[in-house]
Scaffold this motif. Structure first.
Motif, PDB file in Angstrom:
ATOM      1  N   ARG A 128       0.856  -1.183   0.000  1.00  0.00           N
ATOM      2  CA  ARG A 128       0.000   0.000   0.000  1.00  0.00           C
ATOM      3  C   ARG A 128       0.895   1.237   0.000  1.00  0.00           C
ATOM      4  O   ARG A 128       1.549   1.550   0.988  1.00  0.00           O
ATOM      5  CB  ARG A 128      -0.916  -0.009   1.229  1.00  0.00           C
ATOM      6  CG  ARG A 128      -1.860   1.175   1.296  1.00  0.00           C
ATOM      7  CD  ARG A 128      -2.978   0.915   2.291  1.00  0.00           C
ATOM      8  NE  ARG A 128      -2.458   0.400   3.554  1.00  0.00           N
ATOM      9  CZ  ARG A 128      -3.127  -0.466   4.332  1.00  0.00           C
ATOM     10  NH1 ARG A 128      -4.315  -0.903   3.980  1.00  0.00           N
ATOM     11  NH2 ARG A 128      -2.589  -0.887   5.476  1.00  0.00           N
ATOM     12  N   LEU A 129       0.932   1.915  -1.149  1.00  0.00           N
ATOM     13  CA  LEU A 129       1.728   3.133  -1.281  1.00  0.00           C
ATOM     14  C   LEU A 129       0.898   4.314  -0.799  1.00  0.00           C
ATOM     15  O   LEU A 129      -0.187   4.571  -1.322  1.00  0.00           O
ATOM     16  CB  LEU A 129       2.148   3.345  -2.725  1.00  0.00           C
ATOM     17  CG  LEU A 129       2.954   2.206  -3.380  1.00  0.00           C
ATOM     18  CD1 LEU A 129       3.365   2.579  -4.795  1.00  0.00           C
ATOM     19  CD2 LEU A 129       4.182   1.867  -2.544  1.00  0.00           C
ATOM     20  N   SER A 130       1.393   5.011   0.193  1.00  0.00           N
ATOM     21  CA  SER A 130       0.644   6.127   0.785  1.00  0.00           C
ATOM     22  C   SER A 130       1.385   7.431   0.553  1.00  0.00           C
ATOM     23  O   SER A 130       2.587   7.523   0.813  1.00  0.00           O
ATOM     24  CB  SER A 130       0.449   5.900   2.291  1.00  0.00           C
ATOM     25  OG  SER A 130      -0.248   4.684   2.511  1.00  0.00           O
ATOM     26  N   ALA A 131       0.665   8.421   0.060  1.00  0.00           N
ATOM     27  CA  ALA A 131       1.252   9.738  -0.200  1.00  0.00           C
ATOM     28  C   ALA A 131       0.482  10.798   0.572  1.00  0.00           C
ATOM     29  O   ALA A 131      -0.746  10.710   0.713  1.00  0.00           O
ATOM     30  CB  ALA A 131       1.230  10.052  -1.698  1.00  0.00           C
ATOM     31  N   GLU A 132       1.194  11.774   1.077  1.00  0.00           N
ATOM     32  CA  GLU A 132       0.572  12.872   1.816  1.00  0.00           C
ATOM     33  C   GLU A 132       0.225  14.005   0.853  1.00  0.00           C
ATOM     34  O   GLU A 132       0.841  14.166  -0.201  1.00  0.00           O
ATOM     35  CB  GLU A 132       1.524  13.396   2.894  1.00  0.00           C
ATOM     36  CG  GLU A 132       1.891  12.376   3.960  1.00  0.00           C
ATOM     37  CD  GLU A 132       0.710  12.006   4.838  1.00  0.00           C
ATOM     38  OE1 GLU A 132      -0.202  12.861   4.983  1.00  0.00           O
ATOM     39  OE2 GLU A 132       0.685  10.881   5.375  1.00  0.00           O
ATOM     40  N   ALA A 133      -0.788  14.773   1.241  1.00  0.00           N
ATOM     41  CA  ALA A 133      -1.159  15.944   0.441  1.00  0.00           C
ATOM     42  C   ALA A 133       0.018  16.910   0.351  1.00  0.00           C
ATOM     43  O   ALA A 133       0.727  17.133   1.334  1.00  0.00           O
ATOM     44  CB  ALA A 133      -2.372  16.634   1.052  1.00  0.00           C
ATOM     45  N   ARG A 273      -7.107  20.565   0.240  1.00  0.00           N
ATOM     46  CA  ARG A 273      -6.270  19.509   0.834  1.00  0.00           C
ATOM     47  C   ARG A 273      -7.054  18.196   0.929  1.00  0.00           C
ATOM     48  O   ARG A 273      -6.532  17.115   0.612  1.00  0.00           O
ATOM     49  CB  ARG A 273      -5.800  19.966   2.211  1.00  0.00           C
ATOM     50  CG  ARG A 273      -4.643  19.164   2.778  1.00  0.00           C
ATOM     51  CD  ARG A 273      -4.192  19.754   4.112  1.00  0.00           C
ATOM     52  NE  ARG A 273      -3.654  21.100   3.951  1.00  0.00           N
ATOM     53  CZ  ARG A 273      -4.239  22.200   4.436  1.00  0.00           C
ATOM     54  NH1 ARG A 273      -5.380  22.118   5.107  1.00  0.00           N
ATOM     55  NH2 ARG A 273      -3.675  23.380   4.261  1.00  0.00           N
ATOM     56  N   ASP A 274      -8.316  18.295   1.338  1.00  0.00           N
ATOM     57  CA  ASP A 274      -9.157  17.095   1.426  1.00  0.00           C
ATOM     58  C   ASP A 274      -9.378  16.482   0.045  1.00  0.00           C
ATOM     59  O   ASP A 274      -9.372  15.251  -0.107  1.00  0.00           O
ATOM     60  CB  ASP A 274     -10.512  17.449   2.050  1.00  0.00           C
ATOM     61  CG  ASP A 274     -10.397  17.794   3.529  1.00  0.00           C
ATOM     62  OD1 ASP A 274      -9.357  17.482   4.136  1.00  0.00           O
ATOM     63  OD2 ASP A 274     -11.351  18.398   4.070  1.00  0.00           O
ATOM     64  N   GLN A 275      -9.578  17.351  -0.937  1.00  0.00           N
ATOM     65  CA  GLN A 275      -9.773  16.859  -2.300  1.00  0.00           C
ATOM     66  C   GLN A 275      -8.529  16.121  -2.777  1.00  0.00           C
ATOM     67  O   GLN A 275      -8.625  15.043  -3.387  1.00  0.00           O
ATOM     68  CB  GLN A 275     -10.082  18.026  -3.226  1.00  0.00           C
ATOM     69  CG  GLN A 275     -10.337  17.630  -4.668  1.00  0.00           C
ATOM     70  CD  GLN A 275     -10.527  18.839  -5.560  1.00  0.00           C
ATOM     71  OE1 GLN A 275      -9.666  19.720  -5.628  1.00  0.00           O
ATOM     72  NE2 GLN A 275     -11.662  18.904  -6.233  1.00  0.00           N
ATOM     73  N   LEU A 280      -5.446  11.008  -3.817  1.00  0.00           N
ATOM     74  CA  LEU A 280      -4.311  10.149  -3.478  1.00  0.00           C
ATOM     75  C   LEU A 280      -4.796   8.796  -2.973  1.00  0.00           C
ATOM     76  O   LEU A 280      -4.210   7.747  -3.301  1.00  0.00           O
ATOM     77  CB  LEU A 280      -3.437  10.831  -2.427  1.00  0.00           C
ATOM     78  CG  LEU A 280      -2.668  12.068  -2.905  1.00  0.00           C
ATOM     79  CD1 LEU A 280      -2.033  12.791  -1.726  1.00  0.00           C
ATOM     80  CD2 LEU A 280      -1.609  11.688  -3.929  1.00  0.00           C
ATOM     81  N   ASN A 281      -5.870   8.796  -2.177  1.00  0.00           N
ATOM     82  CA  ASN A 281      -6.431   7.528  -1.713  1.00  0.00           C
ATOM     83  C   ASN A 281      -6.933   6.695  -2.897  1.00  0.00           C
ATOM     84  O   ASN A 281      -6.805   5.467  -2.909  1.00  0.00           O
ATOM     85  CB  ASN A 281      -7.577   7.782  -0.730  1.00  0.00           C
ATOM     86  CG  ASN A 281      -7.088   8.315   0.604  1.00  0.00           C
ATOM     87  OD1 ASN A 281      -5.915   8.188   0.946  1.00  0.00           O
ATOM     88  ND2 ASN A 281      -7.981   8.926   1.365  1.00  0.00           N
ATOM     89  N   GLY A 282      -7.513   7.385  -3.878  1.00  0.00           N
ATOM     90  CA  GLY A 282      -7.970   6.688  -5.074  1.00  0.00           C
ATOM     91  C   GLY A 282      -6.821   6.070  -5.840  1.00  0.00           C
ATOM     92  O   GLY A 282      -6.917   4.933  -6.328  1.00  0.00           O
ATOM     93  N   LEU A 283      -5.720   6.795  -5.951  1.00  0.00           N
ATOM     94  CA  LEU A 283      -4.541   6.258  -6.630  1.00  0.00           C
ATOM     95  C   LEU A 283      -3.982   5.052  -5.875  1.00  0.00           C
ATOM     96  O   LEU A 283      -3.589   4.045  -6.475  1.00  0.00           O
ATOM     97  CB  LEU A 283      -3.470   7.339  -6.749  1.00  0.00           C
ATOM     98  CG  LEU A 283      -3.638   8.374  -7.861  1.00  0.00           C
ATOM     99  CD1 LEU A 283      -2.571   9.453  -7.730  1.00  0.00           C
ATOM    100  CD2 LEU A 283      -3.564   7.723  -9.226  1.00  0.00           C
TER     101      LEU A 283
END
Length: 539
Positions: A128-133, A273-275, A280-283
């Protein structure tokens, strides 16, 4: 009814069914008895019309209905007795020369769903690749809003237009021979110099212009310009400048946010930021889903119905050809598609196989759509229609099982995928948006499956995206297939030669009494897949 199997090869089956004249006549007699109380005829009391007169009046219609019903129920009996699960709508043909009073001979041809081995769910490993805003991206979006919201005001008298200024012009466009062309004349058109909204060279030639000045602009229309008579052609525009305006300064602060209907700049940034977080969650989910499907495809190999593959392949090619028709060079794009037909066929086969597999997993593990979830889906879909049509749409979904199944298919697939995520060993790794996108892009163009030579048990690092890839079906296969063709319960023969019906699509849920078949879908999220020459999708 008597039946004889006349073909049994792979997943193909064919049967010769014989319905006796007595069977058909018995059904006609039953129908006459049913409708007799409602029949009206001069000289007879209501409900007292003799059966032979009813047959004489409505004979053709009664016979047709009886024949169709007899054949339909006979085919359902055949499917049940032989434990057949059709992959697509069976092809039904009534023997030439049939007429009332004779036995009816019907040929039924179909492809069956394969016997799918128990899905192998052990050993699934996902990253699970996680990226921050990215705050800089948020700031850039705010600045873009400010640029879009800027207001222009009259420039000081005598000011020459510069890049960033707005020039208001009247204009007449002419071809190289000096003839004004259709759509090339206008008044009071505002042009922001440097915005790039007009054809190349147009805006640059307005630099230095002043109010009242007249100029002739020399331009050439791009080769991909929509109007066929103008694309690639030189032209002139006679323009008269009626106003020069300068951009007023837009200060990015709480007052600016209020012009957008918000309370503060912090609220605006928070929404952006939420958008970005949702994107990012979708990616991240798309990346995990792609890897999950790759592992499933690599560890499951079984025969799939050729008709389903051909149907999906036809859908892929139709979409690609449609997209190619909008390219700058449609013929070249179509030639490239033709060159890669074998790859697209592999994509189609993989999609069908994954669709059958996901359907099997969902049914075996009790995945289902609740009535509340279905009602929510219907309500959401109904919003696409005007108030006058919404009730009709809802009624249609409630009355058409296959339409309802198609509506719930994407959600059903997501629930199967979520179930599989719970069965996988998941490791987390921090990444940037660019890394996730590059990893997805790098996988495009390769059809994963048994024997492809890749280790699908471990997630690969994020390589740079490859360039120069050709267009392919559905861009990225985020959702291969969890739909079904609920055809077996709705076999409708015709009286003469019945052409095979097109398969109906819908979600596979709990095992019904009548067989169902899985159908591939393009994208569970409903996104339209782009097909651009520079990219080639994976399946």
């Amino acid at each position: 009814m008597q039946h004889v199997e006349i073909e049994n090869e792979g997943l193909k089956r064919a049967y010769q069914l014989t319905f006796t004249a007595a069977e058909i006549d018995e059904r006609i007699a039953g129908e006459v008895k049913r409708i007799a109380p409602q029949v009206r005829m001069p000289g007879f009391r209501p409900g007292k019309v003799p059966a032979n007169l009813i047959r004489k009046m409505h004979g053709d219609a009664l016979h047709q209905d009886a024949l169709n019903t007899t054949i339909q129920q006979g085919i359902q009996q055949l499917l049940t007795e032989q434990n057949l699960r059709p992959a697509m709508q069976p092809a039904i043909e009534l023997k030439e020369g049939y007429e009332a009073g004779k036995d009816a001979e019907v040929t039924v041809r179909l492809e069956t769903l394969p016997a799918i081995p128990a899905p192998q769910l052990d050993g699934l490993k996902l990253e699970r690749l996680s990226a921050e805003a990215d705050e800089s991206a948020v700031d850039a979006q705010v600045e873009q809003f400010a640029r879009n919201a800027k207001r222009f005001e009259d420039a000081p008298e005598g000011k020459a237009a510069e890049t960033g200024d707005q020039v208001v012009i009247d204009f007449v466009g002419k071809t190289a021979d000096g003839v004004a062309f259709e759509g090339g004349t206008g008044t009071d058109m505002a042009v922001e110099i440097g915005s790039g909204t007009l054809i190349p060279g147009f805006e640059d030639q307005l630099i230095g212009a002043k109010v009242g000045e007249e100029r002739t602009l020399n331009v050439s229309f791009p080769d991909d310009y929509p109007a066929a008579n103008l694309k690639g052609q030189p032209a002139t525009f006679d323009v008269k400048v009626t106003a020069v305006k300068i951009a007023g300064e837009t200060v990015i602060d709480d007052e600016f946010a209020k012009t957008l209907g918000l309370q503060s700049l912090d609220q605006l940034k928070g929404l952006l930021r939420d958008q970005q977080t949702q994107e990012l969650n979708g990616l991240t989910r798309t990346h995990m889903k792609r890897r999950l499907l790759d592992q499933l495809a690599a560890s499951h190999d079984f025969e799939v119905p050729p008709s389903m593959v051909e149907a999906e392949f036809a859908n892929i090619m139709a979409q690609l050809e449609h997209e190619a028709s909008h390219e700058a060079d449609p013929e070249a794009a179509k030639a490239e598609i033709e060159k890669d037909k074998d790859d697209y066929r592999k994509i189609a086969e993989r999609r069908v196989r994954l669709g059958l597999l996901l359907s099997e997993i969902g049914q075996a593990n009790g995945v289902e759509i609740t009535s509340q979830e279905m009602n929510r889906l219907i309500a959401q879909a109904a919003q696409q229609y005007g108030p006058a049509d919404r009730d009709r749409f809802i009624q249609y979904i409630q009355q058409e099982p296959m339409a309802a199944a198609q509506l719930r298919a994407p959600l059903y697939e997501d629930k199967v995928v979520d179930f599989l995520f719970t069965k996988a060993e998941i490791t987390d790794r921090a990444a940037t948006r660019a890394e996730i996108e590059a990893d997805l892009e790098a996988e495009e163009g390769h059809v994963h499956g048994p024997g492809c030579g890749h280790d699908h048990g471990e997630a690969a690092p994020a390589p740079k995206a490859k360039k120069g890839k050709k267009a392919a079906a559905a861009a990225t296969e985020e959702a291969p297939a969890a739909q079904a063709a609920e055809t077996a319960s709705e076999v409708k023969p015709a009286a003469k030669k019945a052409k095979p019906a097109k398969p109906a699509k819908g979600a596979v849920e709990a095992e019904p009494e009548t067989p169902v078949a899985a159908e591939p879908v393009k994208d569970g999220a409903g996104a339209k897949a782009p097909a651009k020459k520079s990219k080639k999708a994976s399946a």
